[in-house]
Design a protein around this motif. Sequence first.
Motif, mmCIF file in Angstrom:
data_model
loop_
_atom_site.group_PDB
_atom_site.id
_atom_site.type_symbol
_atom_site.label_atom_id
_atom_site.label_comp_id
_atom_site.label_asym_id
_atom_site.label_seq_id
_atom_site.Cartn_x
_atom_site.Cartn_y
_atom_site.Cartn_z
ATOM 1 N N UNK A 1 -12.424 -8.109 -9.266
ATOM 2 C CA UNK A 1 -13.220 -7.210 -8.430
ATOM 3 C C UNK A 1 -12.407 -6.767 -7.227
ATOM 4 N N UNK A 2 -12.635 -5.524 -6.792
ATOM 5 C CA UNK A 2 -11.936 -5.015 -5.604
ATOM 6 C C UNK A 2 -12.278 -5.818 -4.356
ATOM 7 N N UNK A 3 -13.401 -6.515 -4.381
ATOM 8 C CA UNK A 3 -13.788 -7.342 -3.233
ATOM 9 C C UNK A 3 -13.025 -8.658 -3.179
ATOM 10 N N UNK A 4 -12.296 -9.001 -4.258
ATOM 11 C CA UNK A 4 -11.523 -10.236 -4.289
ATOM 12 C C UNK A 4 -10.288 -10.115 -3.406
ATOM 13 N N UNK A 5 -9.838 -11.202 -2.781
ATOM 14 C CA UNK A 5 -8.562 -11.168 -2.060
ATOM 15 C C UNK A 5 -7.398 -11.033 -3.034
ATOM 16 N N UNK A 6 -6.370 -10.344 -2.597
ATOM 17 C CA UNK A 6 -5.171 -10.153 -3.448
ATOM 18 C C UNK A 6 -3.927 -10.541 -2.644
ATOM 19 N N UNK A 7 -3.913 -11.775 -2.226
ATOM 20 C CA UNK A 7 -2.866 -12.252 -1.324
ATOM 21 C C UNK A 7 -1.806 -13.101 -2.008
ATOM 22 N N UNK A 8 -1.813 -13.161 -3.345
ATOM 23 C CA UNK A 8 -0.856 -14.005 -4.047
ATOM 24 C C UNK A 8 -0.185 -13.240 -5.182
ATOM 25 N N UNK A 9 0.574 -12.184 -4.863
ATOM 26 C CA UNK A 9 1.300 -11.456 -5.918
ATOM 27 C C UNK A 9 2.342 -12.354 -6.564
ATOM 28 N N UNK A 10 2.633 -12.106 -7.839
ATOM 29 C CA UNK A 10 3.622 -12.925 -8.548
ATOM 30 C C UNK A 10 4.837 -12.102 -8.962
ATOM 31 N N UNK A 11 4.979 -10.889 -8.436
ATOM 32 C CA UNK A 11 6.186 -10.080 -8.641
ATOM 33 C C UNK A 11 6.359 -9.171 -7.433
ATOM 34 N N UNK A 12 7.586 -8.734 -7.187
ATOM 35 C CA UNK A 12 7.818 -7.802 -6.090
ATOM 36 C C UNK A 12 7.104 -6.477 -6.357
ATOM 37 N N UNK A 13 7.064 -6.047 -7.625
ATOM 38 C CA UNK A 13 6.329 -4.825 -7.957
ATOM 39 C C UNK A 13 4.889 -4.927 -7.453
ATOM 40 N N UNK A 14 4.225 -6.042 -7.743
ATOM 41 C CA UNK A 14 2.846 -6.224 -7.296
ATOM 42 C C UNK A 14 2.759 -6.205 -5.772
ATOM 43 N N UNK A 15 3.714 -6.829 -5.115
ATOM 44 C CA UNK A 15 3.709 -6.862 -3.654
ATOM 45 C C UNK A 15 3.846 -5.461 -3.068
ATOM 46 N N UNK A 16 4.667 -4.615 -3.690
ATOM 47 C CA UNK A 16 4.802 -3.243 -3.173
ATOM 48 C C UNK A 16 3.510 -2.456 -3.363
ATOM 49 N N UNK A 17 2.796 -2.711 -4.456
ATOM 50 C CA UNK A 17 1.538 -1.997 -4.676
ATOM 51 C C UNK A 17 0.467 -2.449 -3.682
ATOM 52 N N UNK A 18 0.418 -3.741 -3.394
ATOM 53 C CA UNK A 18 -0.481 -4.231 -2.352
ATOM 54 C C UNK A 18 -0.095 -3.624 -0.997
ATOM 55 N N UNK A 19 1.207 -3.549 -0.731
ATOM 56 C CA UNK A 19 1.673 -2.934 0.515
ATOM 57 C C UNK A 19 1.222 -1.478 0.613
ATOM 58 N N UNK A 20 1.250 -0.753 -0.513
ATOM 59 C CA UNK A 20 0.799 0.641 -0.503
ATOM 60 C C UNK A 20 -0.652 0.745 -0.039
ATOM 61 N N UNK A 21 -1.492 -0.170 -0.504
ATOM 62 C CA UNK A 21 -2.897 -0.144 -0.098
ATOM 63 C C UNK A 21 -3.029 -0.387 1.410
ATOM 64 N N UNK A 22 -2.263 -1.323 1.925
ATOM 65 C CA UNK A 22 -2.301 -1.604 3.363
ATOM 66 C C UNK A 22 -1.780 -0.417 4.173
#
Length: 335
Positions: A140-161
């Motif tokens: 769910x979008x309401x879930x926290x997403x603070x534990x990426x397991x790849x740099x790709x995922x981290x960049x996508x989370x960064x895009x949202x921020x």
Amino acid sequence: MKILVTGAAGFIGMHTSLVLLQRGDEVVGLDNLNDYYDPQLKLDRLAQLQAFSNFRFIKLDLADRDGMTRLFAEEKFERVVHLAAQAGVRYSLQNPHAYVDSNLVGFVNVLEGCRHNAVQHLVYASSSSVYGGNEKTPFSEADPVDHPVSLYAATKKANELMAHTYSHLYDIPTTGLRFFTVYGPWGRPDMAPWLFTSAIFEGRPIKVFNHGKMLRDFTYVDDIVQGVVRTLDRPAEPDAAYDGKAPNPATSRAPFRVFNIGNQDPVPLMDFIDAIESATGKIAEKDFQPMQPGDVPVTSADVSALTAWTGFEPGTPLRSGVQRFVAWYRDYFRV
């Protein structure tokens, strides 16, 4: 409308551009045509778009700050669909700097272009990979997403921020779409549907990771594009119900939204392979492997928020979508 589609020579970018062109929008397609996979496939996708008089292509790298500044200043886009990125989870383990250049530096250049040129709405590609180590499903979008397991995922989370910051500071409507395992005609050669299909036709074994014990929310590209276009047509708005004492990470007091976009029907990987075998008429030789670094065992989308916002409803059954992909593959490669 006059719309910039970045990554227009990419898989989802081409399909999105086609729908916008067919309904009469003016589309400017941007791509750097890099060689992460065969550029000829990208050129062949572009050829589908260049048949339209309301399409123009510009070869440009997102990380080219001066070029991006000029592009936005000269073209004065009304809306932007930002789909360009350095793709691939596993490649981010090999070439992390490519992800910083494209997904972080490039995204700032897009945001700055929107900021200084009164863009009405920015829709951008996020990814289901942001859920990382989450084990609660469906995601769910309401879930926290603070534990990426790849740099790709981290960049996508960064895009949202980063998008939220620009929505908050400059009142730019931004909407992020977390794509879930998109497949279909003109797909990417580095993704499982293509890898499996090509191996089967060429008589090679397919690599089945985590010994086949995977669930994926495979989503047909036409369903994805329906969601992208519907989202583009409804700019993000501030959430009147947003509570700063119990914040929902998918909404804001700013004109900011994040949505899942998937099939909301996770499929066992072995069932997906069976569908490809049925469509090709061949049985795959399977090479069972352990889980790859950066991968996750399950992806599962809760799309109720996107459905409520846009009326999005995925409608393509898995076997129908796989048959269409394999038919396209046979035609494209003459097999």
